[in-house]
Design a protein around this motif. Structure first.
Motif: not given
Length: 234
Positions: A23-37
């Motif tokens: 989760r990006k901080g306390s936002s409604r956005i969730w992220l997955e890290d793939h290096g260049f994107y």
């Protein structure tokens, strides 16, 4: 926290987090890290009602104009579900679970973009749909992708296509869209650093890590994986 916000956060923790998203901080956005994107899953709010849209897409971490460098726009993907309004806890929880499962289907698709073949094909399709008569970011992104994965000849060819489109855009837009000149400067700078296959790849690796360093300096991105290492050239 309002009930619908709590349900959205809880759904992300139960369905997205076990799949490797953070989760990006306390936002409604969730992220997955793939290096260049980065893959983004966003339960986007509305200013007019309680609830959420669903957006899922990819942000490449190449160099962009100053304003874009500080954001994560959708370079591939975007909205995949229309607004779902909160009416009561039970029905909204079911709908958010459906959203999360639908999001994971797209995440699985976007994970394949770690492969140059898949990423290149996705960008080429978008360029084909938009045409090459005017500049689109996918032209530049595809040039950077070629350099990153070691295809120096195609990278230079695509960079030439990008600059040609920018030239034609700049003629009609020079007074109203000054950012086009900034993009052209970025491309010219790339040319000076792309004298060899190795230097072209190093240039792209460096720009990715500059963007990564910027985001990792923020508490909301602390779960990113660190610096990125480009694929070994063969």
């Amino acid at each position: 926290m309002q009930p619908h916000e709590k349900i959205i956060a809880d759904t992300g923790r139960r369905i997205l987090a076990p799949e490797g998203l953070f989760r990006k901080g306390s936002s409604r956005i969730w992220l997955e890290d793939h290096g260049f994107y980065l893959i983004q899953v966003e339960f986007q709010p509305s200013a007019y009602a309680k609830g959420a849209y669903l957006n899922v897409g990819v942000s490449f971490l190449f160099q962009y104009t100053d304003g874009l460098n500080e954001t994560l726009p959708y370079h591939i993907g975007g909205r995949i579900a229309d607004f779902m309004e909160y009416q009561d806890d039970d029905s909204f929880r079911r709908e958010m679970e459906r959203f999360a499962q639908k999001a994971m289907e797209k995440v699985q698709e976007y994970r394949k973009l770690e492969s140059f073949e898949a990423a290149g094909e996705a960008l080429r399709k978008q360029i084909q749909n938009k045409g090459t008569d005017r500049f689109c970011w996918e032209m530049y992104e595809l040039a950077m992708m070629y350099f990153l994965f070691g295809d120096w000849v195609e990278g230079n060819r695509m960079l030439a296509v990008t600059m040609d489109a920018l030239n034609r855009n700049y003629v009609w837009g020079r007074h109203t869209t000054p950012w086009l000149a900034e993009v052209y400067d970025i491309c010219e700078n790339c040319l000076t650093q792309c004298e060899t296959r190795e230097s072209a790849q190093k240039m792209v690796e460096d720009m990715i890590n500059q963007r990564r360093a910027y985001f990792m300096g923020k508490a909301s991105f602390k779960k990113m994986k660190g610096s990125y290492t480009a694929p070994e050239l063969k």
